[in-house]
Write an enzyme that holds these catalytic residues in place. Structure first.
Site, PDB file in Angstrom:
ATOM      1  N   THR A  46       8.055  -5.322   4.370  1.00 41.46           N
ATOM      2  CA  THR A  46       7.191  -5.820   5.413  1.00 41.46           C
ATOM      3  C   THR A  46       7.424  -7.406   5.662  1.00 41.46           C
ATOM      4  O   THR A  46       7.926  -8.348   4.803  1.00 41.46           O
ATOM      5  CB  THR A  46       5.705  -6.021   4.395  1.00 41.46           C
ATOM      6  N   ASP A  91       0.898  -1.169  -0.102  1.00 41.03           N
ATOM      7  CA  ASP A  91      -0.079  -0.022  -0.056  1.00 41.03           C
ATOM      8  C   ASP A  91       0.774   1.216  -0.248  1.00 41.03           C
ATOM      9  O   ASP A  91       0.605   2.401  -0.784  1.00 41.03           O
ATOM     10  CB  ASP A  91      -0.832   0.031   1.403  1.00 41.03           C
TER      11      ASP A  91
HETATM   12  P1  FBP Z   1       2.924  -3.723   7.030  1.00 41.16           P
HETATM   13  O1  FBP Z   1       2.237  -4.526   6.108  1.00 41.16           O
HETATM   14  O2  FBP Z   1       2.565  -2.477   7.279  1.00 41.16           O
HETATM   15  O3  FBP Z   1       4.489  -4.177   6.967  1.00 41.16           O
HETATM   16  O4  FBP Z   1       2.516  -4.469   8.347  1.00 41.16           O
HETATM   17  C1  FBP Z   1       2.572  -5.611   8.650  1.00 41.16           C
HETATM   18  C2  FBP Z   1       1.626  -6.225   9.738  1.00 41.16           C
HETATM   19  O5  FBP Z   1       2.852  -6.484  10.880  1.00 41.16           O
HETATM   20  C3  FBP Z   1       0.768  -7.456   9.661  1.00 41.16           C
HETATM   21  O6  FBP Z   1       1.511  -8.601   9.607  1.00 41.16           O
HETATM   22  C4  FBP Z   1       0.094  -7.056  10.785  1.00 41.16           C
HETATM   23  O7  FBP Z   1      -1.515  -7.475  10.460  1.00 41.16           O
HETATM   24  C5  FBP Z   1      -0.183  -5.377  10.945  1.00 41.16           C
HETATM   25  O8  FBP Z   1       0.913  -5.170  10.565  1.00 41.16           O
HETATM   26  C6  FBP Z   1      -0.422  -5.084  12.306  1.00 41.16           C
HETATM   27  O9  FBP Z   1      -0.663  -3.654  12.272  1.00 41.16           O
HETATM   28  P2  FBP Z   1      -0.180  -2.840  13.444  1.00 41.16           P
HETATM   29  O10 FBP Z   1       1.186  -2.497  13.610  1.00 41.16           O
HETATM   30  O11 FBP Z   1      -1.256  -1.435  13.165  1.00 41.16           O
HETATM   31  O12 FBP Z   1      -0.970  -3.512  14.910  1.00 41.16           O
END
Ligand code: FBP
Length: 548
Positions: free
Chosen positions: A211, A184
């Site tokens: 990610t 994204d």
């Molecule tokens: P990105 O896609 O932004 O790298 O985030 C990955 C992630 O760790 C996912 O695996 C998880 O669902 C989400 O972020 C959790 O988000 P938050 O940090 O907002 O709790």
């Protein structure tokens, strides 16, 4: 601040780099590109950044005069000011992307300056930044976390935000921005690149594939950074749990693993640890399985082990499972559209079928499904406790089986969720090297005047010296998807491929792993110093996908 022994020793770790990035380089242009799907729609939305060629970075001994002229790389470059943004969830290695970028820019001209926007993309709009000096960079080399400048999930999508960005960059003399993010964030980076080109404001935008989820990969990007370290951390923990289970012989452990929609993390951890069961969401969808089918499969394995006197085991559950159960997916889609239009949730806004399913769910899970979406419109799957739901349902099913005389064991359980434990771990040597190279590559793409590109480092199962570096146009990875109720251009997410070698390996071995007592693997903690076969190995997924 007191530092650990590893922190102190590791500051001196010199990341390994591809040979091509070590000296003066030239940027070689490949063929013009097309988006992976929806070409006409993407071309119309990105008239300036669509169709750009793939770039390969070669050392400038290649003898190509034309390319040497265009790239303007190596030392002797004009000084330039560059901004960097960390976007989205933390992933091990982010600090090394920044240190690679810093070193790359300084190598080209020692007067170049790097500014870090604070707290993610909002730092650019709000003009919140720090200059990243050598002192600061040195403190963060080879460390986990994103705390050098912080991260955030603000979505850059509106013209006023882009214009604010121009104002801030002009004030600081910034002519290029590097956005380190997932699918994204890199989509937004490309929207920004396109806008800045159209406005001819002289600001380049380059992305870097980050990610832990591992779902930002394709023909040109072999893996996103952070996936390697995160999977190794979770696999260590799963291995430890398996050893405990094997010793105590009294618990079934249900372990949910982060990873958002795709099951890459669960699959990689299964390949590293060989649990008794690993659910793959993409398979659940392909086989059109219901929640009941999944529960039945788990209960069958529990009963088979109980028949051998083994009342313990491990089940890996991917975080995004719930979204891949077809009926649940339809419900979530309806909820997304409903919640995008109004903040107040009314169950009567659902169709009869979705309403019935929603009301049949345990209250806690139903509530979790209606919680706020993230700024990109995604359900926050990390907050949905699927492992507890499965334990409850499997327990009920086993009670029925017991009543019918089909099962005689004990079902004592423990539940775990591994996610945040791995996102800021000290990067594995693989991630430290890969990230540093990505940062250096981004510096070269900037020097070569490119915009709308993502930095790439490939050939990753080979020793780092043989890696190749370059850039891939972001539009090449895009397709149109429904988000927040509207069709939007986005980088296509890579889900687990059921005909791919990693999944095929799991499928070929899982019957054996289900009932055995001696197939568990205990990977132990990540090693940073020692023999290369212990310290520098890429993930099993990468090896299976790229080994001939
Ligand atoms: P990105 O896609 O932004 O790298 O985030 C990955 C992630 O760790 C996912 O695996 C998880 O669902 C989400 O972020 C959790 O988000 P938050 O940090 O907002 O709790």
């Amino acid at each position: 601040m007191k530092e650990s022994a590893l922190q102190i020793a590791h500051r001196g770790y010199q990341p390994k780099m591809p040979q091509a990035l070590r000296g003066a380089v030239c940027l070689k242009e490949g063929e013009k590109t097309e988006s992976v799907a929806d070409q006409a729609a993407i071309k119309e939305l990105f008239p300036k950044t669509y169709g750009l060629p793939v770039i390969e970075i070669a050392d400038n001994g290649c003898g190509c005069e034309k390319e040497k002229e265009q790239c303007g790389c190596g030392s002797g470059q004009a000084a330039r000011n560059v901004g960097v943004i960390l976007s989205g969830g933390q992933a091990p290695g982010g600090h090394n992307v920044i240190s690679g970028l810093f070193d790359g820019l300084k190598r080209m001209n020692k007067d170049s300056r790097l500014y870090g926007f604070l707290g993610g993309p909002s730092g650019l709009i709000d003009g919140k930044y720090i200059e990243l000096t050598a002192d600061i960079i040195d403190r963060y080399r080879n460390t986990g976390g994103f705390d050098i400048i912080g991260s955030g999930r603000t979505k850059l999508e509106e013209t006023w935000q882009f214009d604010k960005g121009i104002e801030v960059c002009n004030r600081l003399g910034i002519t290029a921005i590097v956005i380190i993010g997932g699918d994204d964030s890199n989509t937004n980076a490309c929207v920004l690149a396109e806008y800045y080109l159209q406005k001819q404001c002289g600001i380049q935008v380059i992305g870097c594939p980050k990610t832990i989820d591992g779902d930002l990969k394709n023909r040109m990007i072999e893996t996103s950074f952070g996936f390697d370290t995160a999977c190794k951390v979770y696999s260590e923990l799963i291995g430890n749990i398996q050893r405990d289970a094997n010793s105590a012989k009294k618990y079934w452990h249900f372990i949910r693993l982060m990873g958002r929609s795709a099951s890459h993390i669960a699959l990689e951890c299964a390949l590293q640890t060989q649990p008794n069961m690993c659910i793959i969401s993409e398979e659940v969808e392909a086989r059109k399985m219901t929640l009941g089918d999944i529960v039945e499969d788990i209960a069958r394995v529990v009963a088979a082990r109980a028949a051998k006197g083994l009342n313990f085991g491990t089940v890996l559950v991917p975080e995004g499972l719930i979204e891949f159960i077809p009926a649940m997916r339809a419900l979530i889609q309806e909820l997304n559209d409903l919640l995008a239009d109004s903040k107040e949730f009314d169950v009567n806004g659902l169709t009869a079928e979705a309403k019935q399913l929603y009301l049949s769910l345990p209250e806690a899970i139903a509530k979790q499904l209606t919680m706020d979406r993230d700024p990109h419109g995604n359900v926050q799957v990390s907050l949905i406790e699927t492992e507890k739901l499965l334990i409850e349902m499997v327990g009920k099913r086993l009670a029925e089986m017991k009543a019918a005389g089909e099962y005689t064991g004990k079902f004592a359980t423990q539940h775990h969720f591994f996610g945040y434990e791995g996102r800021c771990a000290v990067p594995s040597n693989f991630d430290a090297d890969y990230c540093y190279s990505l940062g250096q590559t981004a510096a070269q793409l900037i020097a070569g005047g490119r915009t709308g590109y993502m930095a790439t480092v490939r050939n990753l199962i080979r020793p780092a010296e043989q890696w190749t570096a370059g850039g891939v146009p972001v539009t090449m990875m895009m397709n149109m998807e429904r988000r927040n109720g509207k069709m939007k251009p986005v980088i296509q997410k890579a889900l687990v491929e059921l005909d791919g070698k990693p999944y095929q390996y799991l499928a070929a071995h899982r019957e054996e792993w289900a009932v055995s007592t001696d197939t568990y693997i205990f990977p132990g903690p990540i090693q940073y110093y020692g023999p290369s076969e212990v310290c520098d190995q890429p993930t099993v997924t990468l090896k299976l996908e790229h080994e001939a």
